[in-house]
Design an enzyme around this catalytic site. Structure first.
Site, mmCIF file in Angstrom:
data_model
loop_
_atom_site.group_PDB
_atom_site.id
_atom_site.type_symbol
_atom_site.label_atom_id
_atom_site.label_comp_id
_atom_site.label_asym_id
_atom_site.label_seq_id
_atom_site.Cartn_x
_atom_site.Cartn_y
_atom_site.Cartn_z
ATOM 1 N N CYS A 1 0.858 -1.189 0.000
ATOM 2 C CA CYS A 1 0.000 0.000 0.000
ATOM 3 C C CYS A 1 0.890 1.233 0.000
ATOM 4 C CB CYS A 1 -0.990 -0.026 1.165
ATOM 5 S SG CYS A 1 -0.245 0.000 2.807
ATOM 6 N N CYS B 1 -1.640 0.855 7.360
ATOM 7 C CA CYS B 1 -3.089 0.577 7.466
ATOM 8 C C CYS B 1 -3.503 -0.684 6.708
ATOM 9 C CB CYS B 1 -3.906 1.763 6.954
ATOM 10 S SG CYS B 1 -3.702 3.274 7.921
ATOM 11 N N SER C 1 -1.864 -2.734 3.988
ATOM 12 C CA SER C 1 -1.018 -3.913 3.725
ATOM 13 C C SER C 1 -0.632 -4.685 4.986
ATOM 14 C CB SER C 1 0.207 -3.545 2.876
ATOM 15 O OG SER C 1 1.002 -2.567 3.483
HETATM 16 P P1 4NP Z 1 -1.891 2.802 4.039
HETATM 17 O O1 4NP Z 1 -2.593 4.118 4.598
HETATM 18 O O2 4NP Z 1 -1.303 3.158 2.702
HETATM 19 O O3 4NP Z 1 -3.020 1.838 3.934
HETATM 20 O O4 4NP Z 1 -0.849 2.401 5.053
HETATM 21 C C1 4NP Z 1 -1.934 5.346 4.700
HETATM 22 C C2 4NP Z 1 -1.054 5.563 5.731
HETATM 23 C C3 4NP Z 1 -0.433 6.793 5.840
HETATM 24 C C4 4NP Z 1 -0.687 7.794 4.926
HETATM 25 C C5 4NP Z 1 -1.572 7.554 3.882
HETATM 26 C C6 4NP Z 1 -2.174 6.330 3.771
HETATM 27 N N1 4NP Z 1 -0.072 9.054 5.065
HETATM 28 O O5 4NP Z 1 -0.408 9.950 4.291
HETATM 29 O O6 4NP Z 1 0.799 9.203 5.926
#
Ligand code: 4NP
Length: 151
Positions: free
Chosen positions: A3, A8, A10
């Protein structure tokens, strides 16, 4: 399982798949990573930890990593949560063989529909849906590959 932040979506995919691998006595190696570097070394988001625990899976010991070009050589299959991750993964590919390893994770459950697993980072209510989607995709992955000869 890939991800953006590897905190969140992955980590949940990794935890769910590892549990199913154990249940099916399979000898598969699973990991997860993000295409971004911001959260390297961090544990999963507390909301992902909570939804996993609710379903009997402990993902607290995972630590975020960034995807490396050599991951495309090492792993047989690489699954992206959304189209942005998918494009970023492909940007590391150096051969057709590596490109063919990459797909959207939801295409396992719903082939050809190119559905994304929505980023729940700004949506506290989104984590259960993410869990359910990934649980379905991981069930489909097990069914598709469980009888494949190991390499
Ligand atoms: P993930 O979610 O890609 O499912 O881990 C996110 C975690 C952090 C951020 C964006 C999406 N961020 O912008 O920090």
């Amino acid at each position: 399982m890939v991800c953006l932040g590897n905190i969140c979506r992955s980590p949940l995919a990794e935890g769910i798949l590892k549990q199913k691998i154990t249940e099916h006595n399979l000898d598969w190696e699973v990991s997860s990573a993000g295409t971004g570097y911001w959260h390297i070394g961090n544990p999963p988001d507390e909301r992902s930890i909570a939804v996993a625990l609710k379903h009997g899976i402990d993902i607290q010991s995972q630590r975020a990593e960034k995807l490396k070009p050599k991951d495309l050589q090492y792993y047989d299959l690489i699954f992206a949560m959304d189209a942005s991750n998918y494009r970023n993964i492909l940007s590391y590919a150096t051969s057709e063989e590596e490109r063919e390893k990459v797909d959207l994770v939801m295409n396992l459950a719903d082939p050809g529909r190119n559905q994304k697993v929505p980023d729940p980072y700004y949506n506290d209510d989104g984590f259960e849906e993410v869990y359910q989607m990934l649980n379905r995709a991981c069930d489909a992955l097990i069914q598709k590959y469980k009888d494949a000869p190991s390499s």
